[in-house]
Design an enzyme around this catalytic site. Structure first.
Site, short mmCIF file in Angstrom:
data_model
loop_
_atom_site.label_atom_id
_atom_site.label_comp_id
_atom_site.label_asym_id
_atom_site.label_seq_id
_atom_site.Cartn_x
_atom_site.Cartn_y
_atom_site.Cartn_z
N TYR A 1 0.84 -1.20 0.00
CA TYR A 1 0.00 0.00 0.00
C TYR A 1 0.87 1.25 0.00
O TYR A 1 0.70 2.14 -0.84
CB TYR A 1 -0.92 0.00 1.22
N SER A 2 1.81 1.32 0.93
CA SER A 2 2.67 2.50 0.99
C SER A 2 3.59 2.58 -0.22
O SER A 2 3.89 3.68 -0.71
CB SER A 2 3.48 2.52 2.29
#
Length: 335
Positions: free
Chosen positions: A152-153
């Site tokens: 996600y990051s």
């Protein structure tokens, strides 16, 4: 302004769209209305937006490469705010391909739309989780954030780099915001405050990871929206002092910048839970669990740059913010 807001039926997108409509802007809201969480909650948010005459809704997946160009061609937005994304740090461990489709392919389609029909300003969402296990607190946009620890990051780091490339190549002014633990009314059911509230009212235990030792920069959604609205009217210019030999990660020789949006203070997770108990008038049964993969112990935003650029002044305490969430939850669910 004619503003394209992607993710308009999502948590932050809804609050931003409503604020813009209330100040008289025209909003084209784009949302796929997918079932990552309860679609009836998204539908309820959308119904409120559709009550404003300045709102037009487009139901479309951001990753739809065939249909996205038509959205830009038809609406020709003066400003674009990209808040649509596959959210959730933990879910990225289960469904990584979803994050690439929504967050990388989808954002490329936004950038290509901006390339074909240049807006005055592109504002887009990044995340505080991009800092990963960075040990220096508070997190500063002037420090390198090059070691994300979840997909996600990593997908948000890709967004930052992609926006910079388009700012450099095509002169598209772009501001990215790293959000810090946003909460408030109309929040997502997969977020901690929502899950805790639901469990406590049902007499069920809440699961608290990291043995309850975590700290977060909890940021009320109205403070987030204040920053987004302030940014819309302030597109970045190239930094005339940018030095390629000593590059500042937050600015560029292109019209691009990164800013933190957070309260600018750390709160103990257990204090957050105590405030929730006080507002609900009930005690939580707590089940302590180890830290989950992809989590970090503490987050805190250095908002000095945001304050300087946008006159940003977050002011909502967790006591006020959690209280407003509880009031909304009880009214919405009738409990």
């Amino acid at each position: 302004m004619a503003i394209l807001v992607t993710g308009s039926a999502g948590f932050i997108g809804f609050h931003l769209s409503r604020r813009l409509l209330e100040r008289g802007d025209e909003v084209v809201g784009l949302d796929s209305m997918n079932a990552y969480y309860d679609p009836t909650l998204k539908a309820a948010r959308l119904a409120i937006l559709q009550g404003h005459k300045g709102y037009r809704h487009v139901q479309l997946d951001l990753a739809d490469r065939e249909r996205m160009p038509a959205v830009f061609a038809e609406t020709k937005p003066t400003h674009v705010v990209n808040l649509a994304a596959q959210a959730g740090v933990r879910y990225s461990l289960e469904s990584p391909e979803t994050y690439v489709d929504a967050n990388v392919v989808g954002f490329l389609n936004i950038l290509e739309g901006c390339r074909a029909h240049p807006p005055q300003h592109l504002v887009f969402a990044s995340t505080s989780s991009i800092y990963g296990n960075h040990a220096n607190l508070p997190f500063s946009v002037h420090d390198a954030a090059t070691h994300p620890i979840t997909l996600y990051s990593a997908s948000k780091a890709a967004n930052e780099a992609m926006a910079h490339a388009y700012a450099h190549l095509f002169g598209i002014p772009a501001t990215g915001f790293r959000f810090f633990t946003v909460y408030g009314p109309w929040g997502r059911p997969d977020m901690a405050l929502f899950k805790f509230t639901d469990a406590i009212l049902k007499g069920q235990p809440i699961e608290v990871y990291g043995q309850g030792q975590m700290q977060r920069d909890f940021t009320y959604v109205d403070d987030i929206v204040d920053g987004l609205v302030a940014a819309l009217d302030r597109p970045p210019a190239p930094n005339p002092d940018w030095d390629a030999a000593n590059p500042d990660p937050a600015t560029s020789a292109a019209p691009w910048r990164m800013l933190n949006l957070g309260a600018g203070r750390r709160e103990e997770l257990m204090r957050y839970i105590e405030v929730l108990e006080e507002k609900l008038g009930r005690k939580a049964e707590i089940r302590f669990l180890p830290m989950q993969a992809g989590d970090v112990t503490a987050t805190e935003a250095d908002t000095a740059e945001t304050r300087a650029v946008l006159d940003y002044a977050p002011s909502t305490s967790i006591e006020t913010g959690v209280g407003r969430f509880v009031d909304w939850y009880r009214e919405y669910y009738g409990v």
